[in-house]
Design an enzyme around this catalytic site. Structure first.
Site, PDB file in Angstrom:
ATOM      1  N   TYR A   1    -143.377  11.938   9.757  1.00 57.63           N
ATOM      2  CA  TYR A   1    -143.132  12.215  11.176  1.00 57.63           C
ATOM      3  C   TYR A   1    -144.432  12.217  11.985  1.00 57.63           C
ATOM      4  O   TYR A   1    -144.410  12.127  13.203  1.00 57.63           O
ATOM      5  CB  TYR A   1    -142.430  13.570  11.358  1.00 57.63           C
ATOM      6  CG  TYR A   1    -141.008  13.620  10.830  1.00 57.63           C
ATOM      7  CD1 TYR A   1    -140.329  12.464  10.466  1.00 57.63           C
ATOM      8  CD2 TYR A   1    -140.351  14.830  10.700  1.00 57.63           C
ATOM      9  CE1 TYR A   1    -139.035  12.518   9.980  1.00 57.63           C
ATOM     10  CE2 TYR A   1    -139.048  14.891  10.215  1.00 57.63           C
ATOM     11  CZ  TYR A   1    -138.400  13.722   9.851  1.00 57.63           C
ATOM     12  OH  TYR A   1    -137.110  13.778   9.370  1.00 57.63           O
TER      13      TYR A   1
ATOM     14  N   LYS B   1    -140.254  12.143  -4.485  1.00 57.55           N
ATOM     15  CA  LYS B   1    -139.807  10.810  -4.921  1.00 57.55           C
ATOM     16  C   LYS B   1    -140.990  10.204  -5.690  1.00 57.55           C
ATOM     17  O   LYS B   1    -141.513   9.143  -5.345  1.00 57.55           O
ATOM     18  CB  LYS B   1    -139.418   9.990  -3.679  1.00 57.55           C
ATOM     19  CG  LYS B   1    -138.704   8.710  -3.977  1.00 57.55           C
ATOM     20  CD  LYS B   1    -137.273   8.902  -4.461  1.00 57.55           C
ATOM     21  CE  LYS B   1    -136.675   7.568  -4.845  1.00 57.55           C
ATOM     22  NZ  LYS B   1    -135.382   7.701  -5.554  1.00 57.55           N
TER      23      LYS B   1
ATOM     24  N   ASP C   1    -133.206  12.210  -4.346  1.00 57.99           N
ATOM     25  CA  ASP C   1    -131.826  11.724  -4.392  1.00 57.99           C
ATOM     26  C   ASP C   1    -130.988  12.610  -5.319  1.00 57.99           C
ATOM     27  O   ASP C   1    -129.854  12.973  -5.002  1.00 57.99           O
ATOM     28  CB  ASP C   1    -131.765  10.246  -4.821  1.00 57.99           C
ATOM     29  CG  ASP C   1    -132.793   9.874  -5.871  1.00 57.99           C
ATOM     30  OD1 ASP C   1    -133.647  10.734  -6.204  1.00 57.99           O
ATOM     31  OD2 ASP C   1    -132.761   8.743  -6.377  1.00 57.99           O
TER      32      ASP C   1
ATOM     33  N   ASP D   1    -136.331  18.235   6.105  1.00 56.66           N
ATOM     34  CA  ASP D   1    -135.494  18.149   7.301  1.00 56.66           C
ATOM     35  C   ASP D   1    -134.049  17.873   6.873  1.00 56.66           C
ATOM     36  O   ASP D   1    -133.101  18.543   7.299  1.00 56.66           O
ATOM     37  CB  ASP D   1    -136.038  17.002   8.177  1.00 56.66           C
ATOM     38  CG  ASP D   1    -135.405  16.966   9.547  1.00 56.66           C
ATOM     39  OD1 ASP D   1    -134.628  17.876   9.873  1.00 56.66           O
ATOM     40  OD2 ASP D   1    -135.674  16.007  10.291  1.00 56.66           O
TER      41      ASP D   1
ATOM     42  N   ASP E   1    -130.733  20.886   6.208  1.00 55.95           N
ATOM     43  CA  ASP E   1    -129.440  20.794   6.901  1.00 55.95           C
ATOM     44  C   ASP E   1    -128.291  20.737   5.899  1.00 55.95           C
ATOM     45  O   ASP E   1    -127.253  21.368   6.093  1.00 55.95           O
ATOM     46  CB  ASP E   1    -129.389  19.547   7.794  1.00 55.95           C
ATOM     47  CG  ASP E   1    -129.877  19.853   9.204  1.00 55.95           C
ATOM     48  OD1 ASP E   1    -130.473  20.935   9.394  1.00 55.95           O
ATOM     49  OD2 ASP E   1    -129.660  19.024  10.100  1.00 55.95           O
TER      50      ASP E   1
END
Ligand code: NAD
Length: 354
Positions: free
Chosen positions: A142, A189, A221, A245, A249
């Site tokens: 980001y 990852k 994943d 992020d 959620d």
């Protein structure tokens, strides 16, 4: 203890839910012999209306001069037409970056009494869920270099982390695990990304100073699957900005009760900003039906993480649990049954504080 707290009620249901959290904090101060002084600042839509900007320099300075910030929520349809830079949500970014907050704590808890609200099968959550997502806030993709080729047909974003950025948040995660169930899962990852491999190296090194905390690794994943298949696996889930992020959620959705979830944004010292994860709920603003529990639990996190007042934080969390097990419900968690108003919910929790 003396505590200087900045209140940011904000917009929509913000002022009402912050009011209930302040009542709880005041009662804690009275019972446990602390003194709290409050300063209230405007941020979000209310600040745009008054000062034409979502956050004034004065408001930020007031927040900086305090020990901790308690925020309600900002935004609403009234300001939807406002241009990007002046949108109410910019107040949150302004506070987070102005206060140097790099670490986000988001607990996801399923209370047994509310298990029906979870979209997961009862068999999956039979032992309850109590996990903490620790998300890096100021680095990663980001904030990395981004761009477009001259013809505009190729675009790129860069995920970049330094060892220092990883180390400081890893320490926060291990410290949190120490007062929880002593387990950290680093989600990354590392089979593909070089930045993830650096995360593994640095976090493994930090782990050596926390021999009482176990560490395991999980690809992002797989983590997104395990959150719905076996959420009980997780105690502290540590991860970088974008993965955090998304996963935070997902973790909050599996609890099924957006009005119940608190969060903290922290930095290296004890300063923190505490807020519910939900927004300003303009659809129910002014109706006295908003659930104040997420904000009350945010106040408990403030006592725990900014003031190291464990007993007091436990007292608030236990009072919330007692109220729930005695059947106290606001409309959002009443499943069509009887419910109490925002203020009554606050009073029911207050009554069970000691
Ligand atoms: P929202 O979280 O405000 O509301 C989503 C749904 O959940 C609504 O039906 C609302 O009534 C309900 N809800 C939320 N909190 C509740 C509570 N405490 N008690 C009972 N019900 C509750 O999300 P949204 O509708 O997407 O956004 C509304 C506004 O809030 C927008 O302007 C958005 O930008 C802003 N927002 C602010 C924050 C923040 O301040 N941190 C976070 C998210 C959204």
């Amino acid at each position: 203890m003396e505590m200087k707290i900045t209140l940011v009620p904000g917009d929509g249901i913000g002022p009402d839910i912050v009011h209930e959290a302040v009542r709880v904090l005041d009662k804690i101060a009275e019972v446990y012999g602390h003194s709290i002084s409050y300063k209230t600042i405007d941020a979000g839509g209310i600040s745009i209306d008054k000062y034409k900007v979502p956050l004034t320099d004065d408001a930020l300075e007031t927040a900086k001069a305090s020990d901790a910030v308690l925020l309600g929520a900002v935004g609403g349809p009234k300001w939807d037409h406002v241009e990007g830079k002046l949108r109410p949500e910019k107040a949150l970014l302004g506070l987070r970056s102005g206060l140097g907050l790099f670490c986000n704590f988001r607990p996801a808890v399923i209370y047994p009494e509310l298990a029906d609200a979870s979209p997961l099968k009862t068999s999956v959550i039979k032992d309850g869920i109590d996990l903490l997502v620790v998300r890096e806030l100021t680095g990663g993709i980001y904030f990395g270099e981004r761009g477009r080729s001259d013809d505009g047909r190729t675009a790129w974003d860069t995920m970049k982390y330094s060892d220092a950025e990883i180390e400081r948040i890893a320490k926060k995660a291990f410290e949190a695990a120490r007062v929880r169930r002593h387990h950290v899962t680093l989600v990354d990852k590392a089979n593909v990304l070089e930045s993830s491999r650096l995360w593994r190296e640095v976090v493994s090194e930090v782990a050596k100073s926390y021999s009482d905390v176990s560490l395991d690794f999980m690809y992002v994943d797989n983590a997104s699957m395990q959150l719905v298949r076996d959420p009980g696996h997780f105690d502290v889930l540590l991860t970088e900005n974008m993965f955090g992020d998304i996963l935070s959620d997902e973790a909050s959705m599996i609890t099924g009760s957006i009005g119940m979830l608190a969060s903290a944004s922290l930095r290296n010292d004890s300063f923190g900003m505490y807020e519910p994860i939900h927004g300003s709920a303009p659809d129910i603003a002014g109706m006295n039906i908003a659930n104040p529990i997420a904000t009350i639990l945010s106040a408990a996190m403030m006592l725990r993480y900014s003031f190291a007042l464990t007993k007091e934080a436990d007292a608030i969390e236990n009072a919330v649990k007692k109220a729930l097990s005695d059947g106290v419900r606001t409309k959002d968690i009443a499943a069509g049954g009887d419910f109490v108003g925002t203020d009554e919910c606050g009073s029911e929790i207050l009554r069970r504080l000691v």
